[in-house]
Design a protein around this motif. Structure first.
Motif, PDB file in Angstrom:
ATOM      1  N   SER A 230      48.998 -38.358 -57.175  1.00  0.00           N
ATOM      2  CA  SER A 230      49.610 -37.169 -58.126  1.00  0.00           C
ATOM      3  C   SER A 230      51.303 -37.425 -58.121  1.00  0.00           C
ATOM      4  CB  SER A 230      49.155 -36.084 -57.725  1.00  0.00           C
ATOM      5  OG  SER A 230      47.835 -35.930 -57.996  1.00  0.00           O
TER       6      SER A 230
ATOM      7  N   ASP B  30      54.597 -35.940 -60.380  1.00  0.00           N
ATOM      8  CA  ASP B  30      55.289 -35.209 -61.693  1.00  0.00           C
ATOM      9  C   ASP B  30      54.367 -34.982 -62.545  1.00  0.00           C
ATOM     10  OD1 ASP B  30      57.695 -34.943 -60.263  1.00  0.00           O
ATOM     11  OD2 ASP B  30      58.611 -36.599 -61.412  1.00  0.00           O
ATOM     12  N   GLY B  31      52.911 -34.227 -61.909  1.00  0.00           N
ATOM     13  CA  GLY B  31      51.858 -33.834 -62.929  1.00  0.00           C
ATOM     14  C   GLY B  31      50.975 -35.168 -63.369  1.00  0.00           C
TER      15      GLY B  31
END
Length: 124
Positions: free
Chosen positions: A73, A75-76
């Motif tokens: 994962s 930054d989103g």
């Protein structure tokens, strides 16, 4: 100058960012500044269902997946990587990884810095 440091020679302070913490897996840290090197790396050996907390570095980190399956994962965004894949996380990117396989994940996590600089991200 040339030096060789075996995995068994790495000290507790080289094995975890917090030298008072007991390692939870077979991961060890090679911090370049202690070995006349301009890079730092984790020789990661992470059990199934585990991985580090969310964090970021002020430099690029590159992972070579030696063996296993990993979910990343950053930054989103979420992506999958497996044996033989190379993953690059740019400086300042908030990230974490998680071993999604049935066996230990073995990765080389290369930090473009002679010392480990890691900023934890508080979880809600």
């Amino acid at each position: 100058m040339i030096t060789v440091t075996s995995r068994s020679e790495l000290t507790q302070s080289d094995s975890a960012p917090d030298p008072t913490a007991e390692p939870q897996d077979g991961t060890v840290l090679f911090e370049g500044r202690h070995h006349h090197s301009g890079v730092t790396f984790f020789w990661a050996d992470t059990p199934p269902g585990s991985g580090p907390e969310t964090h970021w570095h002020p430099y690029t980190e590159t992972w070579a997946v030696i063996e296993g399956d990993v979910e990343i994962s950053a930054d989103g965004e979420t992506l999958q990587a497996a044996t033989g894949d190379i993953v690059t996380v740019t400086a300042g990117t908030v990230h974490r990884f998680w071993n999604t396989g049935a066996e230990n994940l073995r990765m080389l996590c290369i930090h473009a810095s002679p010392e480990l600089i890691e900023h934890e991200v508080p979880q809600d």
